[in-house]
Design an enzyme around this catalytic site. Sequence first.
Site: not given
Ligand code: PGA
Length: 253
Positions: A4-6, A90, A92, A162, A168, A207, A228-229
């Site tokens: 997930n590159w956001k 998600h 976010e 999640e 993050g 994470s 994500g990150g």
């Molecule tokens: P993260 O994000 O790996 O940066 O914690 C995961 C996500 O939000 O899907």
Amino acid sequence: MVANWKMHKTVREALAYAEAFLPRAREIEGVELALAPPFTALEPLSRALLGSPVAWAAQNVHPEPAGAFTGEVSAPMLAELGCRFAIVGHSERRQIFGESSAFVARKVTALLGAGLRPILCVGEQLAEREAGRAREVVERQLEESLPEIPEGRAEELVVAYEPVWAIGTGRTATPSLAGEAHSWIRERLRARFGGAADRIRIQYGGSVKPENAAELLADPEIDGALVGGASLDPASFATIASAAAEAAPRGGG
Ligand code: PGA
């Protein structure tokens, strides 16, 4: 295993990533891989990935097929690009953009209708966990974000657990904490879909990184990861994805 590159990577950056990632991805056996870039990179990236073992996924979708919804993208538009998955619910989107579970449920319906597989995210916030309400919150989100699913289609769902406090933040859930939450989710899915629930993938997200992926994925309740990150670097995501290849699938085998 989904990256997930956001809101990261231009088209040029996405294509450079594909070039670096594909040779590594070809070495990883028995793991389904997908990259979820921003919408702008979806079409060019799909051309770069066509015929490779790596699928592409959207990070969001609107429930309606078309209409006056400025800034939105529909499921049929994603289907035409050959998108296999789309992330919905998600945290976010829920927190920053105020999306409700009822709205997320409509997205799930739209995706299945267009032949895409929804990756439905659920997860509790820190205060909810500390108040001992994690299970209740996750179960309610799951219940309210799942629409009626057509007969025989339940196993196309992917659920991503999640915990919001792990996204993050560098603070990862322990495998046993994540595994426990996954088993709550599996139980709810069984109540809803019977035996098909055992074929629904439940990913962990929050994470995940090269240093902790193997330990998390070794838990039999954890079928994959939404990253994500640590997915922004192709070598890092390839290392994480390789950890899934090492982990035994649920139910042995
Ligand atoms: P993260 O994000 O790996 O940066 O914690 C995961 C996500 O939000 O899907």
